[in-house]
Design a protein around this motif. Structure first.
Motif, PDB file in Angstrom:
ATOM      1  N   GLY A  79       0.805  -1.221   0.000  1.00 10.05           N
ATOM      2  CA  GLY A  79       0.000   0.000   0.000  1.00 10.05           C
ATOM      3  C   GLY A  79       0.836   1.268   0.000  1.00 10.05           C
ATOM      4  O   GLY A  79       1.863   1.345  -0.668  1.00 10.05           O
ATOM      5  N   ALA A  80       0.399   2.256   0.771  1.00 10.77           N
ATOM      6  CA  ALA A  80       0.960   3.609   0.740  1.00 10.77           C
ATOM      7  C   ALA A  80       2.480   3.618   0.887  1.00 10.77           C
ATOM      8  O   ALA A  80       3.170   4.421   0.256  1.00 10.77           O
ATOM      9  CB  ALA A  80       0.332   4.449   1.852  1.00 10.77           C
ATOM     10  N   PHE A  83       4.704   3.722  -2.045  1.00 13.92           N
ATOM     11  CA  PHE A  83       4.602   4.932  -2.860  1.00 13.92           C
ATOM     12  C   PHE A  83       5.793   5.878  -2.648  1.00 13.92           C
ATOM     13  O   PHE A  83       5.858   6.934  -3.272  1.00 13.92           O
ATOM     14  CB  PHE A  83       3.298   5.648  -2.496  1.00 13.92           C
ATOM     15  N   GLY A 233      -2.106  -0.318   4.025  1.00 12.66           N
ATOM     16  CA  GLY A 233      -3.259   0.568   3.986  1.00 12.66           C
ATOM     17  C   GLY A 233      -3.060   1.656   2.954  1.00 12.66           C
ATOM     18  O   GLY A 233      -1.997   1.761   2.339  1.00 12.66           O
ATOM     19  N   LEU A 234      -4.111   2.451   2.751  1.00 10.04           N
ATOM     20  CA  LEU A 234      -4.030   3.520   1.755  1.00 10.04           C
ATOM     21  C   LEU A 234      -3.228   4.717   2.256  1.00 10.04           C
ATOM     22  O   LEU A 234      -2.809   5.545   1.472  1.00 10.04           O
ATOM     23  CB  LEU A 234      -5.439   3.989   1.365  1.00 10.04           C
ATOM     24  N   ILE A 235      -3.088   4.843   3.583  1.00 14.56           N
ATOM     25  CA  ILE A 235      -2.156   5.840   4.119  1.00 14.56           C
ATOM     26  C   ILE A 235      -1.197   5.139   5.074  1.00 14.56           C
ATOM     27  O   ILE A 235      -1.373   3.960   5.390  1.00 14.56           O
ATOM     28  CB  ILE A 235      -2.883   7.011   4.834  1.00 14.56           C
ATOM     29  N   LEU A 236      -0.179   5.882   5.517  1.00 16.64           N
ATOM     30  CA  LEU A 236       0.875   5.278   6.332  1.00 16.64           C
ATOM     31  C   LEU A 236       0.449   5.116   7.773  1.00 16.64           C
ATOM     32  O   LEU A 236      -0.299   5.937   8.311  1.00 16.64           O
ATOM     33  CB  LEU A 236       2.125   6.159   6.278  1.00 16.64           C
ATOM     34  N   LYS A 237       0.936   4.058   8.425  1.00 15.97           N
ATOM     35  CA  LYS A 237       0.812   3.948   9.867  1.00 15.97           C
ATOM     36  C   LYS A 237       1.779   4.955  10.493  1.00 15.97           C
ATOM     37  O   LYS A 237       2.817   5.265   9.882  1.00 15.97           O
ATOM     38  CB  LYS A 237       1.189   2.526  10.330  1.00 15.97           C
ATOM     39  N   MET A 241       5.999   6.591   9.093  1.00 17.66           N
ATOM     40  CA  MET A 241       6.202   7.896   8.460  1.00 17.66           C
ATOM     41  C   MET A 241       7.676   8.285   8.355  1.00 17.66           C
ATOM     42  O   MET A 241       8.114   8.784   7.328  1.00 17.66           O
ATOM     43  CB  MET A 241       5.401   8.954   9.211  1.00 17.66           C
ATOM     44  N   TYR A 244       9.308   6.215   5.659  1.00 18.69           N
ATOM     45  CA  TYR A 244       8.897   6.699   4.335  1.00 18.69           C
ATOM     46  C   TYR A 244       9.732   7.904   3.916  1.00 18.69           C
ATOM     47  O   TYR A 244      10.299   7.945   2.812  1.00 18.69           O
ATOM     48  CB  TYR A 244       7.414   7.070   4.411  1.00 18.69           C
TER      49      TYR A 244
ATOM     50  N   VAL B  15       5.986  14.160   6.465  1.00 18.52           N
ATOM     51  CA  VAL B  15       4.881  13.261   6.128  1.00 18.52           C
ATOM     52  C   VAL B  15       3.597  13.510   6.943  1.00 18.52           C
ATOM     53  O   VAL B  15       2.503  13.417   6.386  1.00 18.52           O
ATOM     54  CB  VAL B  15       5.335  11.787   6.244  1.00 18.52           C
ATOM     55  N   PRO B  16       3.676  13.817   8.262  1.00 22.84           N
ATOM     56  CA  PRO B  16       2.431  13.987   9.027  1.00 22.84           C
ATOM     57  C   PRO B  16       1.511  15.050   8.424  1.00 22.84           C
ATOM     58  O   PRO B  16       0.303  15.045   8.673  1.00 22.84           O
ATOM     59  CB  PRO B  16       2.924  14.433  10.417  1.00 22.84           C
ATOM     60  N   ASN B  19      -0.511  12.849   5.493  1.00 23.96           N
ATOM     61  CA  ASN B  19      -0.876  11.440   5.638  1.00 23.96           C
ATOM     62  C   ASN B  19      -2.360  11.281   5.987  1.00 23.96           C
ATOM     63  O   ASN B  19      -2.713  10.788   7.051  1.00 23.96           O
ATOM     64  CB  ASN B  19       0.016  10.804   6.704  1.00 23.96           C
ATOM     65  N   PHE B  20      -3.242  11.759   5.062  1.00 24.52           N
ATOM     66  CA  PHE B  20      -4.687  11.694   5.285  1.00 24.52           C
ATOM     67  C   PHE B  20      -5.404  11.173   4.048  1.00 24.52           C
ATOM     68  O   PHE B  20      -4.883  11.262   2.947  1.00 24.52           O
ATOM     69  CB  PHE B  20      -5.240  13.088   5.606  1.00 24.52           C
ATOM     70  N   LEU B  21      -6.609  10.631   4.265  1.00 20.63           N
ATOM     71  CA  LEU B  21      -7.421  10.170   3.139  1.00 20.63           C
ATOM     72  C   LEU B  21      -8.239  11.313   2.533  1.00 20.63           C
ATOM     73  O   LEU B  21      -8.451  11.368   1.324  1.00 20.63           O
ATOM     74  CB  LEU B  21      -8.378   9.065   3.596  1.00 20.63           C
ATOM     75  N   PRO B  29      -7.379   9.746  -2.908  1.00 24.08           N
ATOM     76  CA  PRO B  29      -7.222  10.230  -1.535  1.00 24.08           C
ATOM     77  C   PRO B  29      -6.159  11.339  -1.477  1.00 24.08           C
ATOM     78  O   PRO B  29      -5.259  11.385  -2.321  1.00 24.08           O
ATOM     79  CB  PRO B  29      -6.750   8.990  -0.767  1.00 24.08           C
ATOM     80  N   PHE B  31      -3.495  11.870   0.298  1.00 20.56           N
ATOM     81  CA  PHE B  31      -2.124  11.367   0.306  1.00 20.56           C
ATOM     82  C   PHE B  31      -1.548  11.274  -1.114  1.00 20.56           C
ATOM     83  O   PHE B  31      -0.386  11.597  -1.351  1.00 20.56           O
ATOM     84  CB  PHE B  31      -2.112   9.992   0.976  1.00 20.56           C
ATOM     85  N   TYR B  32      -2.376  10.831  -2.073  1.00 20.49           N
ATOM     86  CA  TYR B  32      -1.896  10.589  -3.435  1.00 20.49           C
ATOM     87  C   TYR B  32      -1.902  11.851  -4.275  1.00 20.49           C
ATOM     88  O   TYR B  32      -0.907  12.165  -4.943  1.00 20.49           O
ATOM     89  CB  TYR B  32      -2.715   9.465  -4.087  1.00 20.49           C
ATOM     90  N   GLN B  35       0.843  14.448  -3.215  1.00 20.12           N
ATOM     91  CA  GLN B  35       2.217  14.161  -3.660  1.00 20.12           C
ATOM     92  C   GLN B  35       2.347  14.324  -5.171  1.00 20.12           C
ATOM     93  O   GLN B  35       3.359  14.839  -5.664  1.00 20.12           O
ATOM     94  CB  GLN B  35       2.627  12.755  -3.232  1.00 20.12           C
TER      95      GLN B  35
END
Lengths: 498, 59
Positions: A79-80, A83, A233-237, A241, A244, B15-16, B19-21, B29, B31-32, B35
């Motif tokens: 997932g994320a 990327f 998942g679609l975003i990072l845990k 971070m 990444y 990143v924080p 890092n959201f949908l 989303p 996040f994508y 970027q």
């Protein structure tokens, strides 16, 4: 899906392969120069490539066939987190813009062909030159093997089993690289990239249309990750971070330390060519981001694969007519030839200039250099071929990972010297050894994972080993410079940049 | 002007911040698309620095 030979796809594949083979041999006459008489001609295409050729050449060897297979595979699997290739291939360009024109100028003014030439020119240290050269060669070999793996994935998907097709493709590649040098991949890169652009643009428009739009693609992937659990998942845990960001930064700093990417830089006509390319090359990054999403489309199309590496071929076979599958697969396979050729040329240049000329025959002629490099390029490619024929695929992947860590440790010796004369060669050598030693040991003891974890009390931080090793490398080089300068104030100072 | 070259590093390595949908855009989303949006922005920033340079060692 494999097993049945797919004749339509295969015929189209063979047609395009034959086309680029003819182009590869023809390339010796293109922008003609005496290819066998000077290493600048064979190994750098005569240092005459302008903005567009450089764009295709660097784009072609930086965004490889393995990228097209492996980035979606990683995104499909984790997932994320997979990327990170996107931020990596964005932040690399401000760096290229600021640093590479300076490097180009030093190389052009002094006739340097390799990074190790530049390091020797700046620091006047044969030891530092040798470790930079050997690191480059060691990091490149498994990278070439990966290109073969990328090619193997699509050949297998068309139903051809056994190793003969790859061996045949590689012999063709080896022979035209031998005869045409860097002109061959530069010319083939045009065909390869136009094909890849067509394939990806078609895929990113038509695939979501068939699957119900990007919203449906993302939600199918999300459902799969929720069902799978773990750190996907679609975003990072939160714990992913830092990993990444450090993977993105470390990979970006390493990217233009590799012999193949530097070959593209040194072959440019001017510093301005490189600056313009820093502006234009991100077009490929946009493509890469969309390619990465093919991994999620695999979920939406519900393809079943035994290995994540098969997800892109399986997706194409599930959704497209076989003639287009053949076209797409030939684009990927030709996409393996360009970087494999440039990598073997980069490694051959290093061996010729910084091992053969430095230690075996210092009085070698220009024509002699060209012929040593031609033969070395064959040996390097045979080595990579033996790699995938006789060792498990996993070795190539593991060594490629270590290779990225290793090549990053040449950064201080090469880049710091462009901006300051303060560092001492012995100190840089010590820093290199510390970075390689700690990094390799840490990655090895973590089961060849690129990540390391440091714990401070309750908090633990997981980060990219290569970047940690680079920081250690730079700190040791700085401390050792202070110590050495105190003990031996005047000895071993680097001579001024010419 | 050279400071502009640092913006992509800040925008992408912190990143924080992204890092959201949500909010999503065209089904992507946050996040994508965030970027991906940095690709043209970075090109533009580098171009601005390129334009502002004094014609020094252009070979």
């Amino acid at each position: 899906m494999a097993g049945q030979i797919q004749w339509v796809a295969l015929s189209i594949f063979i047609f395009f392969f034959a086309l680029v083979t003819v182009m590869g041999f023809f390339a010796a006459r293109w922008k003609s120069g005496p290819v066998s008489e000077h290493l600048d001609e064979w190994g750098l295409g005569g240092r005459q490539f302008g903005t567009w050729i450089t764009w295709f050449l660097v784009g072609g060897d930086f965004y490889t066939a393995y990228t097209v297979i492996a980035v979606p595979a990683l995104v499909y699997a984790v997932g994320a987190y997979g990327f990170f290739a996107l931020p990596y291939t964005i932040i690399v360009y401000p760096f290229v813009f600021a640093v590479m024109p300076i490097l180009w100028k030093v190389a052009y003014d002094n006739g340097y062909v390799t990074a190790a030439d530049v390091v020797h020119g700046i620091h006047r240290s044969r030891g530092l030159e040798l470790v930079v050269a050997l690191t480059g060669i060691a990091a490149t070999m498994p990278y070439i093997a990966l290109q073969l793996i990328g090619m193997g994935v699509v050949i297998k998907a068309m139903g051809l089993t056994g190793e003969l097709p790859i061996i045949a493709a590689f012999i063709i590649l080896a022979l035209y690289t031998y005869s045409s040098g860097l002109r061959a991949p530069a010319l083939i890169a045009f065909v390869k990239d136009i094909m890849i652009y067509i394939v990806v643009l078609v895929a990113v428009v038509l695939v979501p249309a068939k699957l119900g739009g990007y919203g449906a693609v993302f939600s199918a992937a999300n459902d799969a990750f929720v069902a799978k659990g773990g750190a996907t998942g679609l975003i990072l845990k939160p714990s992913q971070m830092l990993a990444y960001a450090t993977l993105a930064l470390g990979s970006a700093l390493a990217a233009f330390m590799y012999p193949h990417t530097l070959t593209g830089i040194f072959a440019s006509k001017s510093a301005d060519t490189i600056r313009k390319n820093a502006i234009l090359l991100p077009a490929y990054t946009l493509l890469l981001g969309l390619i990465a999403l093919l991994g999620y489309m695999g979920y939406a199309a519900a393809v079943k694969v035994t290995s994540p590496n098969d997800v892109v071929p399986a997706l194409f076979q599930a959704l497209f007519p076989s003639w287009f599958v053949g076209f797409a697969f030939s684009a990927i396979a030709i996409g393996a030839l360009v970087p494999a050729a440039v990598m073997s040329i980069g490694a051959a240049n290093l061996f010729t200039r910084n091992v053969w000329k430095a230690y075996v025959n210092p009085d070698i002629s220009h024509a002699g250099e060209a012929s040593v490099a031609k033969i070395t390029s064959l040996v390097v490619k045979l080595g990579a071929l033996a790699f995938i024929l006789f060792l498990p695929t996993q070795y190539a992947l593991d060594l490629q990972l270590l290779g990225g860590l290793w090549i990053l440790q040449t950064f201080p010796a090469l880049v710091f010297g462009l901006f300051t004369r303060w560092f001492r060669a012995e100190a840089l050598l010590l820093g290199w050894a510390a970075g390689i030693g700690w990094g390799t040991w840490t990655a090895w003891s973590n089961g060849l994972k690129p990540l390391a974890t440091l714990a401070f009390g309750d908090a633990s931080y997981t980060f990219y080993v290569g970047l940690g090793a680079l920081i250690l490398n730079a700190v040791i080089a700085a401390l050792a410079t202070v110590v050495i300068s105190a003990v031996l104030p005047d000895r071993g100072r680097a001579t001024a940049r010419s | 002007m050279w400071i502009l070259l640092l913006l992509p590093f800040i925008g992408l390595l912190w990143v924080p911040f992204y890092n959201f949908l949500e909010p999503s855009l065209f089904g992507f989303p946050f996040f994508y698309w965030y970027q991906l949006a940095w690709v043209p922005i970075s090109s533009l920033l580098i171009w601005l620095v390129y334009r502002s340079r004094s014609p020094d060692d252009a070979h």
